[in-house]
Write a protein that holds these residues in place. Structure first.
Motif, mmCIF file in Angstrom:
data_model
loop_
_atom_site.group_PDB
_atom_site.id
_atom_site.type_symbol
_atom_site.label_atom_id
_atom_site.label_comp_id
_atom_site.label_asym_id
_atom_site.label_seq_id
_atom_site.Cartn_x
_atom_site.Cartn_y
_atom_site.Cartn_z
ATOM 1 N N LEU A 84 -8.188 4.760 -15.060
ATOM 2 C CA LEU A 84 -7.386 3.659 -15.179
ATOM 3 C C LEU A 84 -7.658 2.660 -13.805
ATOM 4 O O LEU A 84 -6.936 1.558 -13.708
ATOM 5 N N GLY A 85 -8.325 3.075 -12.712
ATOM 6 C CA GLY A 85 -8.442 2.130 -11.869
ATOM 7 C C GLY A 85 -7.176 1.933 -10.774
ATOM 8 O O GLY A 85 -7.044 1.091 -10.305
ATOM 9 N N LEU A 86 -6.695 2.951 -10.599
ATOM 10 C CA LEU A 86 -5.137 3.189 -9.919
ATOM 11 C C LEU A 86 -5.486 2.896 -8.509
ATOM 12 O O LEU A 86 -4.600 2.345 -7.911
ATOM 13 N N GLU A 87 -6.636 3.308 -7.874
ATOM 14 C CA GLU A 87 -6.944 2.909 -6.509
ATOM 15 C C GLU A 87 -6.746 1.540 -6.279
ATOM 16 O O GLU A 87 -6.492 1.176 -5.217
ATOM 17 N N GLU A 88 -7.139 0.630 -7.167
ATOM 18 C CA GLU A 88 -6.869 -0.702 -7.042
ATOM 19 C C GLU A 88 -5.315 -1.019 -6.847
ATOM 20 O O GLU A 88 -5.184 -2.128 -5.846
ATOM 21 N N TYR A 89 -4.549 -0.628 -7.338
ATOM 22 C CA TYR A 89 -3.092 -0.642 -7.145
ATOM 23 C C TYR A 89 -2.597 -0.006 -5.892
ATOM 24 O O TYR A 89 -2.192 -0.530 -5.071
ATOM 25 N N PHE A 90 -3.180 1.418 -5.583
ATOM 26 C CA PHE A 90 -2.750 2.141 -4.463
ATOM 27 C C PHE A 90 -3.346 1.512 -2.967
ATOM 28 O O PHE A 90 -2.517 1.595 -2.284
ATOM 29 N N GLY B 50 0.841 -1.210 -0.112
ATOM 30 C CA GLY B 50 -0.202 0.028 -0.050
ATOM 31 C C GLY B 50 0.820 1.174 0.030
ATOM 32 O O GLY B 50 0.410 2.397 -0.153
ATOM 33 N N ASP B 51 2.193 1.238 0.146
ATOM 34 C CA ASP B 51 3.081 2.368 0.002
ATOM 35 C C ASP B 51 3.030 2.957 -1.058
ATOM 36 O O ASP B 51 3.239 2.331 -2.446
ATOM 37 N N ILE B 52 2.883 4.276 -1.485
ATOM 38 C CA ILE B 52 2.856 4.957 -2.833
ATOM 39 C C ILE B 52 4.120 6.079 -2.612
ATOM 40 O O ILE B 52 4.089 6.814 -1.923
ATOM 41 N N LEU B 53 4.838 5.719 -3.782
ATOM 42 C CA LEU B 53 5.911 6.747 -4.073
ATOM 43 C C LEU B 53 5.572 7.464 -5.337
ATOM 44 O O LEU B 53 5.467 6.942 -6.601
ATOM 45 N N LEU B 54 5.605 8.910 -5.285
ATOM 46 C CA LEU B 54 5.365 9.581 -6.432
ATOM 47 C C LEU B 54 6.535 10.240 -6.792
ATOM 48 O O LEU B 54 7.282 11.021 -6.187
ATOM 49 N N VAL C 220 3.700 -2.139 -3.653
ATOM 50 C CA VAL C 220 4.098 -0.884 -3.777
ATOM 51 C C VAL C 220 3.986 -0.072 -5.206
ATOM 52 O O VAL C 220 4.155 -0.877 -6.100
ATOM 53 N N SER C 221 3.451 1.169 -4.939
ATOM 54 C CA SER C 221 3.039 1.829 -6.299
ATOM 55 C C SER C 221 4.077 2.685 -6.479
ATOM 56 O O SER C 221 4.391 3.630 -5.690
ATOM 57 N N VAL C 222 4.731 2.896 -7.690
ATOM 58 C CA VAL C 222 5.664 4.007 -7.858
ATOM 59 C C VAL C 222 4.968 4.580 -9.133
ATOM 60 O O VAL C 222 4.966 3.935 -10.173
ATOM 61 N N VAL C 223 4.820 5.953 -9.071
ATOM 62 C CA VAL C 223 4.293 6.519 -10.091
ATOM 63 C C VAL C 223 5.146 7.957 -10.489
ATOM 64 O O VAL C 223 5.550 8.821 -9.807
ATOM 65 N N GLU C 224 5.489 7.704 -11.803
ATOM 66 C CA GLU C 224 6.375 8.687 -12.512
ATOM 67 C C GLU C 224 5.235 9.777 -13.028
ATOM 68 O O GLU C 224 4.303 9.397 -13.490
ATOM 69 N N TRP C 225 5.434 11.070 -13.054
ATOM 70 C CA TRP C 225 4.673 12.146 -13.438
ATOM 71 C C TRP C 225 3.341 12.350 -12.848
ATOM 72 O O TRP C 225 2.269 12.220 -13.274
ATOM 73 N N PRO C 226 3.539 12.407 -11.375
ATOM 74 C CA PRO C 226 2.165 12.507 -10.777
ATOM 75 C C PRO C 226 1.376 13.622 -10.887
ATOM 76 O O PRO C 226 0.236 13.547 -10.498
ATOM 77 N N ASP C 227 1.874 14.763 -11.669
ATOM 78 C CA ASP C 227 1.150 16.009 -11.675
ATOM 79 C C ASP C 227 -0.152 15.476 -12.416
ATOM 80 O O ASP C 227 -1.240 16.263 -12.393
ATOM 81 N N PHE C 228 -0.044 14.407 -13.153
ATOM 82 C CA PHE C 228 -0.919 14.026 -14.095
ATOM 83 C C PHE C 228 -2.129 13.054 -13.472
ATOM 84 O O PHE C 228 -3.080 12.337 -14.160
ATOM 85 N N LEU C 229 -1.819 12.931 -12.244
ATOM 86 C CA LEU C 229 -2.913 12.057 -11.444
ATOM 87 C C LEU C 229 -4.417 12.630 -11.294
ATOM 88 O O LEU C 229 -5.495 12.117 -11.437
ATOM 89 N N GLY C 230 -4.362 13.965 -11.058
ATOM 90 C CA GLY C 230 -5.518 14.749 -10.797
ATOM 91 C C GLY C 230 -6.433 14.304 -9.766
ATOM 92 O O GLY C 230 -5.956 13.921 -8.612
#
Length: 150
Positions: A87-93, A23-27, A98-108
């Motif tokens: 994209l259903g990213l909350e299922e990953y989060f 459940g850890d999220i790194l942006l 562990v979720s690693v997200v590049e370009w987090p500005d586009f998460l909205g």
């Protein structure tokens, strides 16, 4: 934190991996070529993932299930005009890895409530040097940041 080369950046990420939990999220925020994917390679190595790690720029999400924790590597660069919410990213989060997200500005609106934001800055005078700064949002991210700073 300053890193003199790619190897030291990856070594830091590898040393961070054992402190991560499901459940850890790194942006990861930074310009093209700032070291975001290189960091993720070190993180994967620290999680015991032997797969070759490459940027998921065209696939958006790459899953690496075979480590001590699964790694979900996301690159939202292609979503600068929106679409992350579909994209259903909350299922990953909220999942088992562990979720690693590049370009987090586009998460909205898909931006999670608890995450560690890592800013990558290239040294303009030395293409190999990187400076990382950290921002923790939420209790778990704050605990993770305290571990990094210790």
């Amino acid at each position: 934190m300053e890193f003199s080369d790619e190897a030291s950046l990856q070594a830091f990420a590898q040393s961070l991996a054992p402190h991560l939990q499901a459940g850890d999220i790194l942006l990861l925020d930074g310009d093209l070529g700032a070291g975001k994917t290189s960091f993720t390679k070190g993180l994967a190595r620290g999680l015991g993932i032997a797969d070759y790690i490459k940027s998921p720029t065209f696939t958006i999400i790459r899953e690496y299930p075979d480590g001590t924790l699964p790694l979900y590597h996301m690159d939202l660069y292609r979503l600068e005009n929106g679409g992350a919410g579909d994209l259903g990213l909350e299922e990953y989060f909220e999942g088992d890895g562990v979720s690693v997200v590049e370009w987090p500005d586009f998460l909205g609106e898909a931006t999670p409530e608890d995450y560690l934001l890592i800013h990558f800055l290239k040294d303009p005078d030395d293409d190999h040097k990187r400076t990382l700064t950290f921002e923790a949002v939420g209790p778990r991210a704050k605990a993770l940041l305290a571990t990094i700073q210790a």
